[in-house]
Design a protein around this motif. Structure first.
Motif, PDB file in Angstrom:
ATOM      1  N   LYS A   1      59.524  44.485  26.086  1.00 28.06           N
ATOM      2  CA  LYS A   1      59.363  43.296  25.444  1.00 28.06           C
ATOM      3  C   LYS A   1      58.627  42.270  25.613  1.00 28.06           C
ATOM      4  CE  LYS A   1      63.604  41.441  25.927  1.00 28.06           C
ATOM      5  NZ  LYS A   1      64.951  41.115  25.869  1.00 28.06           N
ATOM      6  N   SER A   2      58.536  41.907  26.937  1.00 22.52           N
ATOM      7  CA  SER A   2      57.605  40.760  27.541  1.00 22.52           C
ATOM      8  C   SER A   2      56.104  41.198  27.568  1.00 22.52           C
ATOM      9  CB  SER A   2      57.850  40.280  28.961  1.00 22.52           C
ATOM     10  OG  SER A   2      58.234  41.155  29.821  1.00 22.52           O
ATOM     11  N   GLY A   3      55.983  42.558  27.640  1.00 24.72           N
ATOM     12  CA  GLY A   3      54.836  42.981  27.805  1.00 24.72           C
ATOM     13  C   GLY A   3      53.867  42.863  26.384  1.00 24.72           C
TER      14      GLY A   3
ATOM     15  N   VAL B   1      54.133  33.235  40.312  1.00 29.34           N
ATOM     16  CA  VAL B   1      55.382  33.457  40.223  1.00 29.34           C
ATOM     17  C   VAL B   1      55.821  33.296  38.574  1.00 29.34           C
ATOM     18  CG1 VAL B   1      57.824  33.054  40.373  1.00 29.34           C
ATOM     19  CG2 VAL B   1      56.184  33.103  42.586  1.00 29.34           C
ATOM     20  N   GLY B   2      56.269  34.100  38.002  1.00 31.48           N
ATOM     21  CA  GLY B   2      56.259  33.778  36.440  1.00 31.48           C
ATOM     22  C   GLY B   2      57.394  33.069  36.245  1.00 31.48           C
ATOM     23  N   ASN B   3      57.371  31.547  36.389  1.00 36.84           N
ATOM     24  CA  ASN B   3      58.262  30.683  36.100  1.00 36.84           C
ATOM     25  C   ASN B   3      58.890  30.826  34.841  1.00 36.84           C
ATOM     26  OD1 ASN B   3      59.987  28.386  35.596  1.00 36.84           O
ATOM     27  ND2 ASN B   3      58.032  26.986  36.183  1.00 36.84           N
TER      28      ASN B   3
ATOM     29  N   ASP C   1      52.809  55.412  36.501  1.00 35.84           N
ATOM     30  CA  ASP C   1      54.159  55.159  36.890  1.00 35.84           C
ATOM     31  C   ASP C   1      53.411  53.906  37.719  1.00 35.84           C
ATOM     32  OD1 ASP C   1      56.182  54.510  38.498  1.00 35.84           O
ATOM     33  OD2 ASP C   1      56.571  56.422  39.077  1.00 35.84           O
ATOM     34  N   ALA C   2      53.970  52.548  37.591  1.00 37.96           N
ATOM     35  CA  ALA C   2      53.325  51.461  38.446  1.00 37.96           C
ATOM     36  C   ALA C   2      53.772  51.464  39.764  1.00 37.96           C
ATOM     37  CB  ALA C   2      54.046  50.084  37.309  1.00 37.96           C
ATOM     38  N   THR C   3      54.719  51.976  39.941  1.00 31.31           N
ATOM     39  CA  THR C   3      55.224  52.221  41.519  1.00 31.31           C
ATOM     40  C   THR C   3      54.291  53.078  42.182  1.00 31.31           C
ATOM     41  OG1 THR C   3      56.620  54.163  41.433  1.00 31.31           O
ATOM     42  CG2 THR C   3      57.542  52.077  40.762  1.00 31.31           C
TER      43      THR C   3
ATOM     44  N   ILE D   1      71.460  40.331  28.721  1.00 34.47           N
ATOM     45  CA  ILE D   1      71.546  40.657  30.081  1.00 34.47           C
ATOM     46  C   ILE D   1      70.098  40.864  30.354  1.00 34.47           C
ATOM     47  CG2 ILE D   1      72.378  42.212  32.070  1.00 34.47           C
ATOM     48  CD1 ILE D   1      74.629  40.601  30.918  1.00 34.47           C
ATOM     49  N   ASP D   2      69.626  40.190  31.495  1.00 30.05           N
ATOM     50  CA  ASP D   2      68.097  40.317  32.047  1.00 30.05           C
ATOM     51  C   ASP D   2      67.897  41.953  32.220  1.00 30.05           C
ATOM     52  OD1 ASP D   2      65.768  39.677  33.534  1.00 30.05           O
ATOM     53  OD2 ASP D   2      66.841  40.948  35.183  1.00 30.05           O
ATOM     54  N   ALA D   3      66.753  42.328  31.913  1.00 30.41           N
ATOM     55  CA  ALA D   3      66.429  43.742  31.791  1.00 30.41           C
ATOM     56  C   ALA D   3      66.607  44.382  33.211  1.00 30.41           C
ATOM     57  CB  ALA D   3      64.931  43.911  31.157  1.00 30.41           C
TER      58      ALA D   3
ATOM     59  N   LEU E   1      49.595  49.086  30.543  1.00 34.63           N
ATOM     60  CA  LEU E   1      49.895  49.978  31.370  1.00 34.63           C
ATOM     61  C   LEU E   1      51.504  50.326  31.135  1.00 34.63           C
ATOM     62  CD1 LEU E   1      48.067  49.441  34.572  1.00 34.63           C
ATOM     63  CD2 LEU E   1      47.390  50.797  32.922  1.00 34.63           C
ATOM     64  N   ASP E   2      51.955  51.622  31.142  1.00 36.94           N
ATOM     65  CA  ASP E   2      53.250  51.847  31.150  1.00 36.94           C
ATOM     66  C   ASP E   2      53.860  53.157  31.590  1.00 36.94           C
ATOM     67  OD1 ASP E   2      55.882  50.044  29.896  1.00 36.94           O
ATOM     68  OD2 ASP E   2      56.347  52.129  29.987  1.00 36.94           O
ATOM     69  N   ILE E   3      54.998  53.380  32.014  1.00 33.54           N
ATOM     70  CA  ILE E   3      55.393  54.730  32.230  1.00 33.54           C
ATOM     71  C   ILE E   3      55.415  55.715  31.115  1.00 33.54           C
ATOM     72  CG2 ILE E   3      57.662  54.503  32.272  1.00 33.54           C
ATOM     73  CD1 ILE E   3      57.417  56.063  35.183  1.00 33.54           C
TER      74      ILE E   3
HETATM   75  N1  NAP Z   1      60.326  35.516  35.225  1.00 27.50           N
HETATM   76  C1  NAP Z   1      61.311  35.385  34.429  1.00 27.50           C
HETATM   77  O1  NAP Z   1      61.756  34.131  33.933  1.00 27.50           O
HETATM   78  C2  NAP Z   1      61.823  36.610  33.684  1.00 27.50           C
HETATM   79  C3  NAP Z   1      62.436  36.408  32.540  1.00 27.50           C
HETATM   80  C4  NAP Z   1      63.143  37.341  31.736  1.00 27.50           C
HETATM   81  C5  NAP Z   1      62.893  38.607  32.181  1.00 27.50           C
HETATM   82  N2  NAP Z   1      61.941  38.860  33.151  1.00 27.50           N
HETATM   83  C6  NAP Z   1      61.511  40.183  33.979  1.00 27.50           C
HETATM   84  O2  NAP Z   1      60.667  40.792  33.277  1.00 27.50           O
HETATM   85  C7  NAP Z   1      60.636  42.164  33.384  1.00 27.50           C
HETATM   86  C8  NAP Z   1      60.330  42.717  32.226  1.00 27.50           C
HETATM   87  O3  NAP Z   1      61.348  42.374  31.184  1.00 27.50           O
HETATM   88  P1  NAP Z   1      61.314  42.861  29.469  1.00 27.50           P
HETATM   89  O4  NAP Z   1      62.571  42.364  28.899  1.00 27.50           O
HETATM   90  O5  NAP Z   1      60.016  42.875  29.280  1.00 27.50           O
HETATM   91  O6  NAP Z   1      61.539  44.573  30.150  1.00 27.50           O
HETATM   92  P2  NAP Z   1      61.413  45.782  29.248  1.00 27.50           P
HETATM   93  O7  NAP Z   1      61.585  45.672  27.846  1.00 27.50           O
HETATM   94  O8  NAP Z   1      62.461  46.912  29.738  1.00 27.50           O
HETATM   95  O9  NAP Z   1      60.025  46.364  29.680  1.00 27.50           O
HETATM   96  C9  NAP Z   1      59.739  46.848  30.792  1.00 27.50           C
HETATM   97  C10 NAP Z   1      58.645  47.890  30.593  1.00 27.50           C
HETATM   98  O10 NAP Z   1      58.483  48.388  31.981  1.00 27.50           O
HETATM   99  C11 NAP Z   1      58.635  49.719  31.993  1.00 27.50           C
HETATM  100  N3  NAP Z   1      58.497  50.400  33.156  1.00 27.50           N
HETATM  101  C12 NAP Z   1      59.773  50.989  33.626  1.00 27.50           C
HETATM  102  N4  NAP Z   1      59.405  51.557  34.926  1.00 27.50           N
HETATM  103  C13 NAP Z   1      58.116  51.531  35.034  1.00 27.50           C
HETATM  104  C14 NAP Z   1      57.215  52.359  35.969  1.00 27.50           C
HETATM  105  N5  NAP Z   1      57.711  52.923  37.076  1.00 27.50           N
HETATM  106  N6  NAP Z   1      55.916  52.135  35.754  1.00 27.50           N
HETATM  107  C15 NAP Z   1      55.361  51.577  34.572  1.00 27.50           C
HETATM  108  N7  NAP Z   1      56.214  50.914  33.756  1.00 27.50           N
HETATM  109  C16 NAP Z   1      57.592  51.101  33.837  1.00 27.50           C
HETATM  110  C17 NAP Z   1      59.772  50.129  31.023  1.00 27.50           C
HETATM  111  O11 NAP Z   1      59.614  51.391  30.573  1.00 27.50           O
HETATM  112  P3  NAP Z   1      60.947  52.193  30.044  1.00 27.50           P
HETATM  113  O12 NAP Z   1      61.601  51.414  28.976  1.00 27.50           O
HETATM  114  O13 NAP Z   1      60.631  53.674  29.586  1.00 27.50           O
HETATM  115  O14 NAP Z   1      61.671  52.001  31.247  1.00 27.50           O
HETATM  116  C18 NAP Z   1      59.416  49.218  29.861  1.00 27.50           C
HETATM  117  O15 NAP Z   1      58.640  49.491  28.985  1.00 27.50           O
HETATM  118  C19 NAP Z   1      62.048  42.553  33.862  1.00 27.50           C
HETATM  119  O16 NAP Z   1      61.743  42.584  35.367  1.00 27.50           O
HETATM  120  C20 NAP Z   1      62.704  41.434  33.808  1.00 27.50           C
HETATM  121  O17 NAP Z   1      63.802  41.034  34.616  1.00 27.50           O
HETATM  122  C21 NAP Z   1      61.508  37.898  34.120  1.00 27.50           C
END
Ligand code: NAP
Length: 349
Positions: free
Chosen positions: A200-202, A318-320, A245-247, A51-53, A222-224
């Motif tokens: 994960k993506s970062g 836009v992250g295609n 906090d990125a917000t 499931i998407d994060a 950067l990350d929280i």
């Molecule tokens: N464009 C596309 O095609 C595509 C495809 C797949 C996913 N995505 C999107 O890409 C994004 C990242 O996915 P992912 O799988 O890499 O997610 P992930 O592994 O959950 O990584 C997200 C990171 O952001 C951190 N974070 C949460 N709140 C924050 C805040 N306020 N300030 C700073 N950092 C914060 C999280 O920390 P915590 O773990 O402590 O919360 C986590 O380390 C999601 O929005 C996902 O929906 C996009």
């Protein structure tokens, strides 16, 4: 191409749209996942949903963190919509399954055979899906093990699961494979690159950027979460890192100013999983720079009005989710970086 003429291949699955007829499957409220298979389609026995994060976070929040209630919500969404598309975030995810049948007219007819294991690279938001049984839920990695079936249209991209990497590892990486591929396209040696979100993506973006920068430039994470940053820094994936906090846009600006000696970033890659991080990303990039919004929680309005509001001429990408060669690029990041692969293995397998 006619969606109603079954003799023709309906490459986009228009004939599977139940409501509203005439819209593309991704925009549809409901898809018809019923068998038999139609010309040009591929039928998969589903084993796992990733499931998407952003979606999983929303579902878990709404369920008060109770995994059983997350499962209930997923079942209810799939039952109601014929696909796994979170009505709040609009996002889906991807799946792993085994080929059960390839209909005539599918591009892989004659190449794929029953039993082949695939990961879909097209979103669950447009994939007709039936869940017969939920076998397990893994909240820490946004994964649900199921017994079910899914249909891929002729236009639906997928990857054969690699034999040299465990499934769960490949799935975790393929889920976000658009991001490192975009980094490969945009990063050049000598750039200052900020990656926001050390998940994960970062992590994959940092590793890909490190490679593309060829030892020149600066890489800031950067990350929280301090521990998440420490883990990536310990692998040598960034030159500097800041817990922020990125917000909180002003705090992001201060952190990036401090890390870059006031230069700001040439490129910001937004990989955060929460909404309201657009402004921080825009403030962190220099005038004339680029922001890649990979986060599904990105608001076009917030990004467009945010940049205008601070008079910043930045390119916003836009992250295609699909970039040519994205699956191979991403799996190669893990193949080439044993330490990152180990971290992924510990976290996601
Ligand atoms: N464009 C596309 O095609 C595509 C495809 C797949 C996913 N995505 C999107 O890409 C994004 C990242 O996915 P992912 O799988 O890499 O997610 P992930 O592994 O959950 O990584 C997200 C990171 O952001 C951190 N974070 C949460 N709140 C924050 C805040 N306020 N300030 C700073 N950092 C914060 C999280 O920390 P915590 O773990 O402590 O919360 C986590 O380390 C999601 O929005 C996902 O929906 C996009």
């Amino acid at each position: 191409m006619s969606a109603s003429n079954d003799r023709l291949v309906d490459a986009y699955g228009l004939g599977r749209v139940v409501a509203e007829p005439g819209v593309m499957p991704q925009r549809a409220q409901r898809l018809d996942p019923a068998l038999p298979l139609r010309p040009g389609e591929l039928l998969l026995d589903v084993e796992r949903l990733n499931i998407d994060a952003a979606s999983f976070k929303q579902l878990a929040g709404a369920a008060g963190g109770d995994p059983a209630r997350v499962v209930e919500q997923i079942r209810a969404i799939v039952q109601a919509r014929g696909k796994m598309q979170n009505p709040v975030t609009g996002s889906g995810g991807m799946l792993i399954g085994r080929v059960r049948e390839v209909a005539a007219g599918h591009p892989a007819a004659g190449t794929l055979k029953p039993g082949d294991r695939l990961a879909t690279l097209v979103s669950l938001t447009l994939t007709p899906l039936v869940i017969d049984e939920v076998l397990a839920i893994h909240p820490a990695i946004d994964r649900v093990d199921v017994r079910g079936r899914a249909i891929l249209f002729a236009s639906g991209i997928y990857a054969r699961l690699p034999e040299d990497l465990p499934d769960a590892l490949a799935l975790a990486a393929l889920d976000v494979c658009g991001a490192p591929a975009l980094v490969a396209r945009h990063v050049r040696p000598g750039m200052r690159v900020v990656v926001l979100g050390a998940g994960k993506s970062g992590a994959l973006c940092l590793a890909q950027a490190r490679e593309a920068m060829g030892g020149q430039g600066q890489l800031v994470a950067l990350d929280i979460s301090g521990p998440a940053l420490e883990a990536l820094s310990g692998l040598g994936l960034c030159d500097a890192h800041r817990a922020v906090d990125a917000t909180q846009a002003v705090e992001v600006l201060a952190a990036v100013e401090a890390a870059t000696g006031g230069h700001l970033a040439d490129l910001v890659v937004n990989c955060a999983s929460v909404p309201a991080t657009e402004m921080g990303s825009i403030l962190a990039v220099r005038d004339g720079g680029t922001v890649i919004f990979f986060s599904m929680a990105t608001s076009f309005t917030a990004a467009a009005l945010g940049a205008e509001g601070v008079g910043k001429d930045v390119t916003m990408v836009v992250g295609n989710g699909y970039t040519k060669g994205h699956a191979d690029i991403t799996l190669n990041v893990l193949r080439d970086n044993a330490k990152l692969r180990k971290l992924f293995q510990e976290r996601y397998v």
